[in-house]
Design a protein around this motif. Structure first.
Motif, PDB file in Angstrom:
ATOM      1  N   LYS A  76       0.852  -1.183   0.000  1.00  0.00           N
ATOM      2  CA  LYS A  76       0.000   0.000   0.000  1.00  0.00           C
ATOM      3  C   LYS A  76       0.890   1.236   0.000  1.00  0.00           C
ATOM      4  CE  LYS A  76      -3.805  -2.193   2.516  1.00  0.00           C
ATOM      5  NZ  LYS A  76      -4.676  -2.114   3.728  1.00  0.00           N
ATOM      6  N   VAL A  77       0.761   2.048  -1.052  1.00  0.00           N
ATOM      7  CA  VAL A  77       1.618   3.218  -1.232  1.00  0.00           C
ATOM      8  C   VAL A  77       0.776   4.488  -1.136  1.00  0.00           C
ATOM      9  CG1 VAL A  77       3.255   4.387  -2.748  1.00  0.00           C
ATOM     10  CG2 VAL A  77       3.105   1.885  -2.769  1.00  0.00           C
ATOM     11  N   SER A  78       1.299   5.461  -0.418  1.00  0.00           N
ATOM     12  CA  SER A  78       0.674   6.777  -0.309  1.00  0.00           C
ATOM     13  C   SER A  78       1.728   7.828  -0.614  1.00  0.00           C
ATOM     14  CB  SER A  78       0.110   6.984   1.105  1.00  0.00           C
ATOM     15  OG  SER A  78      -0.367   8.309   1.264  1.00  0.00           O
ATOM     16  N   SER A  79       1.418   8.767  -1.520  1.00  0.00           N
ATOM     17  CA  SER A  79       2.442   9.747  -1.911  1.00  0.00           C
ATOM     18  C   SER A  79       1.826  11.115  -2.180  1.00  0.00           C
ATOM     19  CB  SER A  79       3.190   9.272  -3.161  1.00  0.00           C
ATOM     20  OG  SER A  79       2.322   9.261  -4.280  1.00  0.00           O
ATOM     21  N   GLY A  80       2.692  12.127  -2.077  1.00  0.00           N
ATOM     22  CA  GLY A  80       2.270  13.489  -2.378  1.00  0.00           C
ATOM     23  C   GLY A  80       1.411  14.108  -1.300  1.00  0.00           C
TER      24      GLY A  80
END
Length: 202
Positions: A76-80
């Protein structure tokens, strides 16, 4: 370059930047009040500076923010600053590539991760393969044609991970360890070796 040392420096630099910006944001109104120069000119000047501080903080968060977790099934990736999310199902990832770039924001060298998978993972960040991707990334186009020849019945989607600066090294290494069916390009492998070299020297 010792990547892990550079990652630690990035973390410290981020905290230091936020502390300085916070100090400027809260100190200026206090200084203006103490000096007693509360005129329209100074108020307008203060508002402009405060807006610039806020924009600088938002830009910093947007460029540096990259968080991810792995649960033996997906990453699970979260960016910005908008915390754009991608749920990467590991056994669906078919191809991983890295491209070196120059960041537009500060003209520093960086890289992006391009990931192709056989599923969209129910994520709006996973986009069906299109002509724009193949035109802008000829190396991807070359390998995509080979993948399609082997599995012509499958539909593929892609995502490009740009945010996070050096944190992308850690993410790339996790993708490599977790996505066992994926093909990694030489450029991607070189980045992983660069990251692991620093780990082995600890």
């Amino acid at each position: 370059m010792d990547v892990n040392k550079a990652i630690r420096k990035q973390k410290k630099s981020y905290k230091r930047f936020m502390l300085i910006m916070s100090f400027i944001f809260f100190a200026l109104p206090i200084i203006l009040t103490i000096t007693g120069r509360i005129t329209w000119f100074y108020i307008l000047y203060l508002v402009i500076i405060q807006l610039l501080v806020i924009l600088a903080v938002l830009a910093k968060i947007n460029n540096d923010n990259l968080k991810f977790t792995y649960d033996n099934y997906r990453i699970k990736v979260s960016s910005g600053i908008r915390r754009d999310k991608i749920n990467i199902v590991c056994n669906k990832v078919a191809f991983v590539h890295v491209e070196n770039i120059i960041r537009k924001t500060d003209k520093e060298r960086d890289f992006i991760i391009i990931l192709i998978a056989t599923s969209r993972f129910r994520s709006r960040r996973m986009i069906p393969i299109n002509e724009k991707l193949l035109k802008n990334h000829p190396y991807i186009a070359f390998h995509y044609q080979k993948i399609k020849k082997l599995n012509p019945e499958k539909k593929y989607a892609f995502t490009i991970i740009k945010k996070g600066k050096l944190y992308k090294y850690e993410l790339l290494d996790t993708i490599y360890r977790s996505c066992v069916y994926a093909t990694f390009t030489d450029d991607a492998i070189d980045k992983i070796k660069e990251y692991r070299k620093g780990l082995s020297q600890k």
